[in-house]
Design a protein around this motif. Structure first.
Motif, PDB file in Angstrom:
ATOM      1  N   UNK A  54      10.939  -4.815   8.767  1.00 49.15           N
ATOM      2  CA  UNK A  54       9.893  -3.987   8.049  1.00 49.15           C
ATOM      3  C   UNK A  54       8.403  -4.000   8.754  1.00 49.15           C
ATOM      4  N   UNK A  55       7.957  -2.626   8.820  1.00 49.37           N
ATOM      5  CA  UNK A  55       6.493  -2.485   9.414  1.00 49.37           C
ATOM      6  C   UNK A  55       5.536  -2.912   8.527  1.00 49.37           C
ATOM      7  N   UNK A  56       4.623  -3.698   8.950  1.00 49.21           N
ATOM      8  CA  UNK A  56       3.379  -4.292   8.293  1.00 49.21           C
ATOM      9  C   UNK A  56       3.040  -3.292   7.402  1.00 49.21           C
ATOM     10  N   UNK A  57       2.670  -2.292   7.690  1.00 49.50           N
ATOM     11  CA  UNK A  57       1.661  -1.443   6.890  1.00 49.50           C
ATOM     12  C   UNK A  57       2.706  -0.898   5.556  1.00 49.50           C
ATOM     13  N   UNK A  58       3.937  -1.109   5.520  1.00 49.90           N
ATOM     14  CA  UNK A  58       4.685  -0.701   4.172  1.00 49.90           C
ATOM     15  C   UNK A  58       4.974  -1.889   3.516  1.00 49.90           C
ATOM     16  N   UNK A  59       4.494  -2.876   4.015  1.00 48.79           N
ATOM     17  CA  UNK A  59       4.997  -4.374   3.147  1.00 48.79           C
ATOM     18  C   UNK A  59       3.696  -4.940   2.453  1.00 48.79           C
ATOM     19  N   UNK A  60       4.077  -5.207   1.182  1.00 53.67           N
ATOM     20  CA  UNK A  60       3.066  -5.440   0.141  1.00 53.67           C
ATOM     21  C   UNK A  60       3.368  -7.001  -0.120  1.00 53.67           C
ATOM     22  N   UNK A  61       2.610  -7.415  -0.929  1.00 52.73           N
ATOM     23  CA  UNK A  61       2.678  -9.009  -1.396  1.00 52.73           C
ATOM     24  C   UNK A  61       3.941  -9.252  -2.332  1.00 52.73           C
ATOM     25  N   UNK A  62       4.495 -10.285  -2.191  1.00 53.27           N
ATOM     26  CA  UNK A  62       5.446 -10.810  -3.005  1.00 53.27           C
ATOM     27  C   UNK A  62       7.090  -9.850  -2.670  1.00 53.27           C
ATOM     28  N   UNK A  63       7.062  -9.539  -1.408  1.00 53.57           N
ATOM     29  CA  UNK A  63       8.194  -8.929  -0.822  1.00 53.57           C
ATOM     30  C   UNK A  63       8.408  -7.605  -1.563  1.00 53.57           C
ATOM     31  N   UNK A  64       7.356  -6.602  -1.730  1.00 56.10           N
ATOM     32  CA  UNK A  64       7.270  -5.315  -2.291  1.00 56.10           C
ATOM     33  C   UNK A  64       7.159  -4.333  -0.971  1.00 56.10           C
ATOM     34  N   UNK A  65       7.885  -3.163  -1.376  1.00 59.33           N
ATOM     35  CA  UNK A  65       7.320  -2.166  -0.374  1.00 59.33           C
ATOM     36  C   UNK A  65       6.434  -1.061  -0.900  1.00 59.33           C
ATOM     37  N   UNK A  66       5.526  -0.574  -0.246  1.00 63.29           N
ATOM     38  CA  UNK A  66       4.615   0.250  -0.705  1.00 63.29           C
ATOM     39  C   UNK A  66       5.239   1.636  -0.744  1.00 63.29           C
ATOM     40  N   UNK A  67       5.703   2.376  -1.846  1.00 62.78           N
ATOM     41  CA  UNK A  67       6.552   3.500  -1.450  1.00 62.78           C
ATOM     42  C   UNK A  67       5.454   4.789  -1.104  1.00 62.78           C
ATOM     43  N   UNK A  68       4.404   4.770  -1.395  1.00 61.21           N
ATOM     44  CA  UNK A  68       3.287   5.682  -0.863  1.00 61.21           C
ATOM     45  C   UNK A  68       3.295   5.717   0.562  1.00 61.21           C
ATOM     46  N   UNK A  69       3.446   4.639   1.251  1.00 62.30           N
ATOM     47  CA  UNK A  69       3.381   4.368   2.865  1.00 62.30           C
ATOM     48  C   UNK A  69       4.605   4.487   3.369  1.00 62.30           C
ATOM     49  N   UNK A  70       5.878   4.197   2.457  1.00 63.43           N
ATOM     50  CA  UNK A  70       6.967   4.360   3.154  1.00 63.43           C
ATOM     51  C   UNK A  70       7.343   5.881   3.459  1.00 63.43           C
ATOM     52  N   UNK A  71       7.033   6.724   2.609  1.00 60.92           N
ATOM     53  CA  UNK A  71       7.161   8.132   2.675  1.00 60.92           C
ATOM     54  C   UNK A  71       8.519   8.323   3.065  1.00 60.92           C
ATOM     55  N   UNK A  72       9.587   8.089   2.281  1.00 61.90           N
ATOM     56  CA  UNK A  72      10.920   8.405   2.632  1.00 61.90           C
ATOM     57  C   UNK A  72      11.273   9.703   2.252  1.00 61.90           C
TER      58      UNK A  72
END
Length: 198
Positions: free
Chosen positions: A156-174
């Motif tokens: 997982x790239x650092x820019x999409x990783x959030x605290x508590x093992x969450x993914x930032x969907x705004x930065x994931x941009x799937x």
């Protein structure tokens, strides 16, 4: 309208199913042939099959020549599922085209690649998330094959990783797959929501 299975032959059920089951996530699957040729192809019949053990699955449709992805997985038992972000959408589209087996789709699509850590396969360097998999089984479903792979490595790239093992969907941009087109996935909401139409 109600369509019984005996009437399916009178309709384009592929369009009706793909138009209703949306948006679908895309597994951008990378493999390598026994001869060392990199392969990269998207599959939108894709989901998580199990969390214990962590297992992903995707379906390979029937075509005139067996897809290189399927051939490579049968040969090596290993692959990587890369998540497609908006910035990679055009490259993903290029890799969806039918190329000769000896063609390296990473090169054809202009996609940066690197070796996976735990399996003998390449991965997409710029993908926000890449999951290394070992083949669990292949299930024949009519003319299709359902591939199940156990996840043995997670990037997982650092820019999409959030605290508590969450993914930032705004930065994931799937990128989501619609019937024949694709969708942005930008807006999110929680339920219950009083602003939704009735």
């Amino acid at each position: 309208m109600l369509i019984h299975k005996d009437q399916f032959k009178n309709h384009n059920m592929s369009k009706l199913i793909k138009g209703a089951v949306v948006p679908r996530p895309i597994a951008w699957v990378s493999t390598e042939s026994e001869d060392g040729v990199g392969n990269l192809a998207p599959f939108s019949f894709f989901t998580v099959a199990s969390m214990d053990p962590i297992t992903l699955c995707f379906s390979v449709g029937s075509v005139e020549r067996e897809k290189d992805t399927l051939t490579n997985i049968k040969e090596t038992g290993q692959f990587v599922v890369n998540i497609v972000s908006e910035s990679l959408a055009n490259q993903m589209h290029e890799s969806s085209k039918a190329h000769p087996r000896e063609t390296d789709e990473f090169i054809k699509a202009g996609t940066r690649t690197e070796r996976a850590a735990f399996v003998e396969a390449p991965l997409v360097t710029d993908s926000p998330v890449s999951m290394e998999c070992e083949l669990d089984r292949i299930i024949d479903l009519g003319l299709n094959q359902l591939i199940l792979g156990k996840v043995v490595g997670y990037h997982i790239r650092e820019e999409v990783y959030m605290d508590k093992d969450k993914i930032d969907p705004h930065k994931l941009k799937p990128v989501g797959r619609m019937a024949g087109d694709y969708s942005y996935i930008h807006e999110f909401y929680k339920l219950p929501n009083e602003n939704l139409p009735e």
